[in-house]
Design a protein around this motif. Structure first.
Motif, PDB file in Angstrom:
ATOM      1  N   THR A 643       2.234  -9.733  -7.311  1.00  0.00           N
ATOM      2  CA  THR A 643       1.059 -10.429  -6.800  1.00  0.00           C
ATOM      3  C   THR A 643       1.477 -11.805  -6.293  1.00  0.00           C
ATOM      4  O   THR A 643       2.617 -12.241  -6.512  1.00  0.00           O
ATOM      5  N   GLU A 644       0.543 -12.493  -5.657  1.00  0.00           N
ATOM      6  CA  GLU A 644       0.851 -13.827  -5.166  1.00  0.00           C
ATOM      7  C   GLU A 644       1.053 -14.808  -6.314  1.00  0.00           C
ATOM      8  O   GLU A 644       1.655 -15.870  -6.130  1.00  0.00           O
ATOM      9  N   GLU A 674       2.784  -8.772   0.913  1.00  0.00           N
ATOM     10  CA  GLU A 674       1.882  -7.718   0.439  1.00  0.00           C
ATOM     11  C   GLU A 674       2.291  -6.351   0.958  1.00  0.00           C
ATOM     12  O   GLU A 674       2.214  -5.350   0.258  1.00  0.00           O
ATOM     13  N   LYS A 675       2.746  -6.312   2.199  1.00  0.00           N
ATOM     14  CA  LYS A 675       3.085  -5.041   2.829  1.00  0.00           C
ATOM     15  C   LYS A 675       4.230  -4.340   2.106  1.00  0.00           C
ATOM     16  O   LYS A 675       4.229  -3.112   1.952  1.00  0.00           O
ATOM     17  N   PHE A 677       5.321  -5.122  -1.077  1.00  0.00           N
ATOM     18  CA  PHE A 677       5.201  -5.232  -2.528  1.00  0.00           C
ATOM     19  C   PHE A 677       6.331  -6.073  -3.126  1.00  0.00           C
ATOM     20  O   PHE A 677       7.013  -5.659  -4.064  1.00  0.00           O
TER      21      PHE A 677
END
Length: 742
Positions: A643-644, A674-675, A677
């Motif tokens: 996650t961020e 995000e793309k 992971f």
């Protein structure tokens, strides 16, 4: 039609100058919703890898030019003609980032403008005019519909006042409680409180204690707090237990005469060793024609629980038994669940049964659904049945071995027909008398478990087909189905693209059987490889959730067109609904009220999800409690989520999961991709990806937040390069099963 409809992942590249028009047209058409770049790209068929990058850049440019809105991180929508006043659901966060959700857009609400609305309240807001470079803000002008809710926390009682320090992620402020409203609570007690008022000029809400759960840290108090957190009951009303205790088993000669008699047929149960509610039994006998008659006998709960009785109303509201780490909170009173309904050995019991005629190749030749009476000859634990399967010796060995042979054939057929084969280890705890976890082991599904599972699946399919499968031109009667929808096309496409990077090709079009066979093949082929963890996690996350509904769409994961839940009425209310509908239609009853049944299905699905969340929370609590005594120890684990705000790591040794906060990755500045992971370092280019194996040290164990924090262990030779590798983790396994059926 394939599971991805008409969209294809290898779509031709769209010219860049045409993309902007397509994007604007799509967002304007769907002007009430917000979308991320993946959703936009999929919607306009810009799924060519190069086009997807273009979509990201164009969305950024359009937002900068204020031709569209970026309503959240990476989420975009058209700029509509939204008025200055609107209604929505208030979203309260303990970090102060409150907001109001309107048409999938979360608009910021400062605390001073919140009217102290609580999370989930329906509110009317006034929205400020959008200004360049600033996100829109809203001001609550009316709380239209307050959400009924309580808060769990720890009491702090002073001389003149008391307060509840909440565990809630939705409320940062302590609740001030008058000493007269404490219900006898003392400092250090775990309690449930309700807010009674919160004046606009006050920083803290006022409230009253609803119930005292016990001392903070005490096992029962903490387990009850978890149940209360999810709105689940933790006690049983005395008047309902009293009503249940008044029920007699009622196995009279008159009742037996209405049923098929299986009391002299070899019958037994196979359950977990700590089970008390035996809701299913199997019988087997050889027929004169050489075939096998298999009886799948289910406790006839609805014979005892009458519709709209106080017991039925309580069961309907609960909808399911709840299984926490150390206890079961039953849907039905114990006199029913563990007593007269439980198929205990050497006792006559009333059952609702699926009787199947089967040949040696496990072909179902005939079946019928009938009410029966049985007398179980033996109660087996899974371990005892497994011992017979492995050694060929023991009580009723011929019957168990035959059932196991038939179950294996049924299982092979299911997989050949495209059923999915997900098998991930489940963590279980050994706990002492005080509830303290003393060791961790992994639940293992062996042949004895799978034997029961196959015959329960078979019964559920036969029952669903008996109502749902009708001649062409005929309409099926209202029924309760357990459905599992097709995967989200975008998720399955993303999964396919990531798998392709590792040399695995997965079909994303065609029928479910073809797609699922490809996924099963991948899960087998990836065993022992570095990417095993990552691809297994992504495969599971690409699937939809199974729910109850009257609208049958089939069960994707099992690859069957008709499926229901018939086999666990002691612990699931939908199974009771199914029993009643089967009996009603068998007697020529009229079609049931579809809207009423659908409402009950929806409620049952929601309660199932809450029960599942509570179970996970109890496991998480025990994980943190277990790791409290292991601070500073170093473990190997797999990155289970990215996650961020950081990396979640699941430890190989005990399956405990913790967070490596991004703020603790001090060697570099990391960006969230995000793309793919992963987190990527700007300076040293270290990359942490879903499925990577890393070494971590246990840094913090916070029981109140149920959170573990880890610290990455670095290579002493290069402090900027943490140790990580891609290799499979080896798990110790111990046979166990808290529940036996999905």
């Amino acid at each position: 039609m394939g599971i991805t409809g008409k969209k294809k992942i290898d779509a031709p590249k769209i010219k860049k100058r045409d993309l902007e028009k397509l994007i604007l047209n799509f967002l304007e058409k769907e002007n009430r919703q917000a979308f991320n770049y993946k959703q936009v790209a999929f919607a306009i068929n810009a799924t060519n890898p190069a086009n997807r990058i273009d979509v990201i850049n164009i969305l950024d440019a359009l937002a900068a030019a204020e031709l569209i809105q970026e309503v959240g991180i990476g989420k975009y929508k058209a700029i509509g003609n939204r008025g200055t006043e609107n209604t929505g659901e208030f979203v309260r966060r303990s970090n102060g980032r409150n907001g109001v959700m309107i048409d999938d857009e979360l608009i910021f609400v400062a605390e001073r403008n919140s009217l102290h609305a609580l999370n989930g309240d329906k509110v009317r807001v006034e929205i400020s005019a959008h200004r360049k470079g600033q996100e829109p803000e809203a001001k609550v002008i009316e709380i239209i519909e307050p959400k009924d809710q309580v808060f769990i926390g720890t009491l702090n009682v002073e001389k003149n006042y008391a307060s509840l320090v909440t565990d809630s992620k939705y409320l940062a402020a302590d609740i001030i409680i008058p000493r007269s409203k404490l219900k006898g609570g003392k400092t250090g007690d775990k309690a449930i409180a309700r807010i009674t008022r919160w004046n606009q000029d006050e920083m803290n809400p006022r409230g009253e204690v609803v119930d005292i759960l016990g001392r903070k840290g005490e096992n029962t108090a903490e387990m009850h707090a978890i149940l209360a957190e999810f709105g689940l009951p933790y006690t049983y009303p005395k008047q309902i237990e009293k009503a249940a205790n008044a029920i007699n088993a009622g196995i009279t000669q008159q009742e037996i005469s209405k049923r098929e008699d299986f009391r002299n047929v070899t019958t037994f149960t196979i359950d977990p060793k700590d089970a008390k509610d035996f809701d299913d039994a199997l019988s087997i006998r050889k027929m004169k024609n050489g075939h096998w008659e298999i009886g799948i006998h289910i406790a006839d709960v609805t014979h005892y629980v009458q519709p709209n009785s106080i017991i039925d109303k309580e069961a309907r509201q609960r909808a399911t038994s709840v299984y926490l780490v150390d206890r079961t909170i039953p849907m039905l009173p114990e006199h029913l669940s563990n007593g007269i309904c439980s198929l205990r050995p050497n006792e006559e019991k009333l059952t609702f049964s699926v009787i199947v005629e089967m040949d040696d190749k496990a072909n179902v030749l005939n079946s019928r659904i009938v009410r029966t009476v049985i007398k179980s000859d033996r109660r087996f634990t899974y371990e005892e049945a497994q011992q017979i399967i492995e050694t060929g010796e023991g009580d009723f060995k011929k019957e168990i071995l035959k059932l196991n042979d038939l179950a294996k054939i049924l299982r092979h057929k299911r997989y050949e027909n495209g059923a999915l084969e997900f098998e991930r280890a489940e963590v279980r705890f050994e706990i002492d008398k005080t509830g303290k976890p003393i060791s961790v082991y992994f639940k293992e599904q062996k042949d004895a478990n799978k034997l029961i599972e196959e015959f329960m699946l078979l019964a559920n399919i036969i029952v669903a087909e008996s109502i749902g499968k009708v001649p062409k031109g005929k309409k099926a009667k209202t029924f309760v189905y357990r459905v599992h929808d097709n995967p989200d096309p975008e998720k399955i496409n993303n999964f396919s693209q990531i798998a392709a990077r590792f040399g695995f090709k997965i079909k994303t079009e065609g029928n479910a059987k073809e797609v699922n066979k490809g996924i099963n093949r991948l899960l087998k082929d990836v065993k022992g490889r570095g990417e095993e963890n990552m691809l297994s996690i992504l495969a599971i996350r690409s699937m939809a959730k199974a729910v109850y509904t009257t609208e049958n769409v089939g069960h994707y994961g099992l690859a069957v067109p008709y499926y229901t839940h018939f086999t666990s009425p002691i612990r699931r209310y939908p199974d009771m609904m199914v029993h009643r509908l089967i009996a009603k239609y068998a007697e020529g009853g009229r079609n049931a009220d579809k809207l009423k049944i659908e409402d009950q299905c929806k409620h049952s699905s929601e309660m199932e999800q809450l029960a599942s969340n509570a179970e996970r929370a109890s496991i998480k609590y025990k994980q943190v409690e277990f790791m409290q005594e292991r601070l500073g120890e170093v473990y190997e684990g797999v990155i289970s989520a990215v996650t961020e705000w950081g990396l979640y790591v699941e430890l190989d040794a005990n399956k405990c999961e913790g967070l490596v906060p991004v703020r603790d990755l001090a060697d570099d500045y990391y960006d969230f991709d995000e793309k793919n992971f992963c987190l990527k370092g700007r300076k040293y280019h270290n990359t942490y990806t879903l499925g990577d194996i890393v070494r971590v040290q246990v840094a913090r164990a916070d029981l109140d937040r149920k959170q573990l924090d880890f610290f990455l262990v670095t290579d002493e030779g290069n402090p900027n390069k943490p140790l990580k590798e891609k290799k499979p983790s080896k798990l110790k396994e111990k046979p166990s099963s808290k529940r036996k059926k999905r």
